[in-house]
Design a protein around this motif. Structure first.
Motif, PDB file in Angstrom:
ATOM      1  N   GLU A 295       0.826  -1.314   0.196  1.00  0.00           N
ATOM      2  CA  GLU A 295      -0.121  -0.114   0.016  1.00  0.00           C
ATOM      3  C   GLU A 295       0.845   1.416  -0.103  1.00  0.00           C
ATOM      4  OE1 GLU A 295      -3.329   0.164  -0.143  1.00  0.00           O
ATOM      5  OE2 GLU A 295      -3.219  -1.953  -0.533  1.00  0.00           O
ATOM      6  N   GLU A 297       2.659   4.541   0.897  1.00  0.00           N
ATOM      7  CA  GLU A 297       2.904   5.296   2.302  1.00  0.00           C
ATOM      8  C   GLU A 297       4.050   6.050   2.040  1.00  0.00           C
ATOM      9  OE1 GLU A 297       3.981   2.017   5.082  1.00  0.00           O
ATOM     10  OE2 GLU A 297       5.734   1.703   3.724  1.00  0.00           O
ATOM     11  N   ASP A 299       7.777   7.752   2.957  1.00  0.00           N
ATOM     12  CA  ASP A 299       9.031   7.496   3.279  1.00  0.00           C
ATOM     13  C   ASP A 299       9.602   8.571   4.337  1.00  0.00           C
ATOM     14  OD1 ASP A 299       9.789   8.737   1.330  1.00  0.00           O
ATOM     15  OD2 ASP A 299      10.930   7.582   0.358  1.00  0.00           O
ATOM     16  N   LEU A 304       6.042   9.236  -1.819  1.00  0.00           N
ATOM     17  CA  LEU A 304       5.112   8.244  -1.653  1.00  0.00           C
ATOM     18  C   LEU A 304       5.775   7.060  -2.375  1.00  0.00           C
ATOM     19  CD1 LEU A 304       2.091   7.687  -1.021  1.00  0.00           C
ATOM     20  CD2 LEU A 304       1.584   8.294  -3.443  1.00  0.00           C
ATOM     21  N   PHE A 390      -4.917   6.563   0.807  1.00  0.00           N
ATOM     22  CA  PHE A 390      -3.674   7.331   1.472  1.00  0.00           C
ATOM     23  C   PHE A 390      -3.884   8.669   1.579  1.00  0.00           C
ATOM     24  CE2 PHE A 390      -2.712   6.820  -3.106  1.00  0.00           C
ATOM     25  CZ  PHE A 390      -2.044   8.132  -3.329  1.00  0.00           C
TER      26      PHE A 390
END
Length: 889
Positions: A295, A297, A299, A304, A390
């Motif tokens: 998925e 996310e 960092d 992304l 997200f």
């Protein structure tokens, strides 16, 4: 009219029509018999393929004879009268032996009285009822003693049966104007192959011993016929019908045809009885399958990141992340944005592939979205992943000014609507307007969207009293420039690029000069990556490499400058507060060389991997300078320099930075002069953040003449010459940049030639070369010769770097002579590229260069020569010499 009378009239009409046909045949068949015979011969030759075998002149003779005889028969037929209905009725009555012309009575009516007419009419009907068909009289028997009238039709039917399926094409070919060359099947060669679509990556498929091939949909069939000058067209049969394709001549006796095959088809050629078939079975292209494996996310670098899987028969060429903004108001219009996901080339199948997107500048940064991945293959088919949710990563700003800039940037992005229509002012309005209000808000800012007006007000507020608020003048000047653009814009297009400009200013306000240098390097990297992905022309790639190399150099300089400042602060806190790894420049330069070399030889994947590795190295780099032999680049440590040497190095770095920026401005002015306009304003504004650094610690203290502080277009030649003169004067007034003569003797003169970097450098000559180049650049700028000035400035930069190397070598010799922390070193014991030994003991291979592996020494020399040849600041003759050396390896 009774039903019997109606029946008799229909019978009479049928008998009359047949009798008239017989009369026509008997009258005109002898006239057209010979012409019909020759026409039948021509058709027989066409349908049977005879003309393809023997060609001209025989086909032409028969065709011309048939046409002449046909014309002659038409001329003779004019002398004969056409049969009439009366003659046809007489023939019917005569052949049926019926008298008193009952057919005339059947179609007649009484003229005066109907007395006795009914009885007369009834008798006529009885006679018509007894009438039979007329008999055909022999018409050709007397002139056709060999029964050709029977033989010719039979042979014609047989020829049609022989050429069934190709009869029309053969007839068309026989009637084609021009000389028809004959060809026998043994002299003809057929060739065919399949060119699959380019996106499949498959090689051509040849029909060697096979007559059928399975190919992807959209493949191109290429067929050739060799050995005839007059071939027929290629026949293509499929479920969509049959068609014949025109040929393209590729030689005196060679023809080619190309066609795209979208369905199972059969291609065929037929020359006489020689036939050639090729079956094409098409394989449907499957739709791509794409799914999220991990998925999305954020960092640690605010990117992304996610992982995905792909499956496609020939490869997914492009992939898009389609984001949909989640809104509280369900009735609001749906907002979607597409973000391109770089693939680096078509991907057929992968179970897990990672991707990282920098979306911190996106208008939805920090907002929740739903998203799907959409993959598109070469034929245009798309596949879509399952939906995921997200929050778009955003960059966290701590500094109040930076946070305020980002908020105003959001307002600017929200105000994407068009400006209102221009107002119509009355005469009174014109009289009451301020005389010196150049902003004209009623024509400009007041017509803008509300968010634009609000952003302008807020920016004016935070720049109203700059004293004590802005440590960096570049941030303040950048905001004032943005405010000016907001006030003076008349339409939305005049605000293009404003959000990027605000982003750069926010980065400068939050992270300082180093942040701007990092941003500039990331943008240059993105442009270079895009150029490699679309296989840009070599000239464009060279320009992109130059831009990226310059950005990397500036970033490294700022890293070193910040490391120096951090070290000095640490030394003030305590002598043991330093520590950490040093910075190896050779690794960065090796990666730069690898990227350029891989792109030059066409290794796009290798160049892309090296570029990613270099970007990761640079962005994660943290430099901490420390005293002692901690290993690294061999650069002098602050603790090893005297106060005078440190000040000299800092001043030289400032002059070098300003000279490089002045060269960029000269190049910009040269480009504007060539284009004949004042272009380049936006480029100057984008570079202003990275160029402000030139004034930090300026030894001359002149803040007004610094080339980095400007918010307008390219400077004029006089202005550039003035700045160049100031830099030249700074260099003329100081001899601090020359190494201490005692220090030079301390290291030994002859042993310097063993050093790969400082060999043969005379700092005194280099300093004089820099002064001379600056003076000549100043003179060229005064004349407006920007091209020559740019060359001289590049020469000055090279000479200044040589002086800097000499200062560094002096410090290194001093450190080595004193033994550092008690370890003894000797000249020539180090790495030939200037790298230290990390403070460890020297092994035998390092103690004596002559005892080292020749292959290893050769590789090191080759890398060093390649590094020097890639330095664009070197003279052209020197770079050409280094390139010739490389060829020997």
């Amino acid at each position: 009219m009774s039903s019997r009378n109606e029946y008799l009239q229909k019978k009479a009409h049928r008998l009359i029509r047949r009798a008239k046909a017989y009369l026509y045949w008997e009258t005109y068949s002898p006239v057209f018999a010979l012409a019909a015979l020759f026409l039948a011969l021509f058709l027989i030759g066409s349908f049977s393929g005879l003309w393809q075998w023997i060609g001209d002149p025989w086909r032409l003779i028969v065709l011309v004879a048939a046409l002449i005889l046909l014309a002659r028969a038409l001329w003779r037929a004019r002398r004969f009268r056409r049969p009439t209905d009366s003659q046809s009725m007489r023939r019917v009555e005569e052949d049926s032996e019926v008298l008193h012309r009952p057919l005339d009575t059947l179609f007649d009516r009484p003229a005066l009285s109907e007395d006795g007419w009914s009885e007369h009419y009834r008798k006529a009907e009885d006679k018509v009822d007894r009438l039979g068909n007329a008999r055909l009289r022999p018409a050709l028997g007397q002139i056709d003693k060999y029964y050709l009238r029977f033989i010719a039709p039979i042979v014609l039917i047989l020829s049609v049966m022989v050429g069934v399926g190709d009869s029309f094409e053969r007839l068309r070919h026989s009637l084609t104007p021009g000389w028809l060359h004959g060809a026998w099947g043994d002299d003809i060669t057929f060739e065919a192959w399949i060119d699959p679509p380019e996106y499949t990556g498959r090689p051509p498929l040849y029909y060697k011993n096979a007559e059928s091939l399975e190919v992807p949909e959209g493949s191109e069939l290429v067929a050739r016929i060799i050995g005839t000058k007059s071939p027929t067209r290629l026949k293509i049969s499929s479920r969509n019908g049959t068609r014949h394709l025109a040929l393209t001549r590729i030689g005196p006796e060679s023809f080619e045809v190309r066609t795209v095959v979208d369905a199972p088809s059969q291609a065929s050629w037929r020359i006489g009885q020689t036939r050639k078939f090729w079956d094409v079975q098409t394989i449907p292209d499957m739709e791509p399958e794409i799914q999220f494996v991990r998925e999305p996310e954020a960092d640690k670098r605010d990117r992304l990141t996610f992982a995905y899987s792909i499956k496609d028969d020939y490869g997914v060429e492009t992939m898009t992340l389609r984001m949909t903004l989640l809104q509280d108001d369900e009735t609001a219009p749906v907002k979607t944005r597409d973000i391109n996901v770089p693939l680096g080339g078509p991907i057929r199948s992968t179970d897990e592939k990672s991707a990282a997107l920098n979306l911190t500048k996106h208008e939805w940064a920090g907002k929740k979205v739903s998203a799907v991945l959409i993959g598109t293959d070469g034929v245009g088919q798309t596949g879509q992943s399952d939906i995921t949710y997200f929050t778009v990563p955003d960059k966290i700003f701590i500094e109040p000014i930076a946070k305020a800039i980002i908020e105003n940037r959001s307002l600017v992005m929200e105000g994407a609507a068009e400006y209102k229509a221009l107002p119509r002012l009355t005469r009174s309005d014109w009289r009451n307007r301020p005389w010196f209000d150049t902003r004209e808000p009623e024509f400009r800012l007041e017509r803008a969207p509300e968010s634009i007006q609000l952003a302008s007000t807020l920016i004016d507020a935070i720049t109203d009293v700059p004293a004590g608020l802005y440590e960096d003048p570049a941030v303040y000047m950048g905001l004032r420039n943005v405010s000016s653009r907001l006030h003076y814009a008349r339409k939305q297009s005049e605000l293009d690029g404003l959000e990027d400009e605000l982003w750069h200013i926010a980065i400068r306000a939050e992270f300082g000069i180093l942040g701007s240098a990092l941003q500039e390097m990331q943008e240059a990297e993105a442009a270079l990556r895009d150029g490699m992905a679309r296989r840009a022309p070599q000239r464009e790639m060279d320009a992109l490499f130059d831009r990226y190399n310059e950005a990397v150099d500036r970033y490294r300089e700022e890293l070193m400058r910040e490391a120096l400042e951090n070290y000095e602060e640490a030394q003030q806190e305590g002598p043991d507060s330093g520590g950490g790894p040093n910075f190896n420049m050779d690794e960065i330069q090796a990666l730069l060389d690898a990227i350029e070399e891989a792109n030059r030889i066409g290794d796009t994947e290798g160049a892309r991997k090296a570029l990613a590795q270099l970007a990761e190295l640079l962005e994660n780099l943290q430099i901490q300078l420390q005293p002692g032999g901690g290993g690294g680049s061999g650069a002098p440590l602050p603790g090893d320099l005297t106060e005078e040497q440190r000040e000299a190095l800092e001043d030289l770095a400032d002059i070098l930075g300003e000279q490089r920026e002045l060269r960029d401005q000269t190049r910009e002015a040269d480009r504007a002069q060539e284009e004949g306009n004042e272009g380049g304003q936006e480029d100057g504004q984008e570079q202003s953040g990275g160029q402000e650094e030139a004034g930090q610690g300026n030894p001359g203290g002149d803040q007004q003449a610094r080339p980095g502080q400007r918010d307008r277009g390219p400077l004029s030649g006089e202005e550039l010459a003035e700045i160049q003169g100031r830099l030249s004067q700074l260099l003329e007034d100081s001899d601090r940049f020359l190494p201490d003569p005692d220090g030079e003797r301390e290291g030994g003169g002859d042993e310097e030639s063993e050093d790969g970097e400082g060999a043969g450098i005379d700092p005194e000559i280099s300093l004089e070369d820099a002064r001379r180049a600056m003076r000549q650049a100043e003179e060229a700028l005064e004349r407006g010769d920007f091209g020559l000035a740019e060359d001289e400035q590049a020469e000055a930069i090279r000479a200044l770097r040589d002086v800097g190397r000499a200062l560094a070598e002096e410090a290194n010799r001093g450190r080595e002579g004193s033994g550092g922390d008690g370890e003894e070193t000797a000249e020539g014991d180090g790495d030939p590229l200037g790298r230290e030994n990390d403070g460890g003991e020297l092994d035998d291979s390092q103690a004596d260069l002559e005892n080292r592996d020749p292959a290893a020494r050769s590789r090191e020399l080759q890398e060093e020569i390649r590094r020097r040849a890639s330095e664009q600041e070197r003279r052209k003759e020197e770079r050409e010499y280094l390139e010739r050396l490389l060829k020997r390896f």
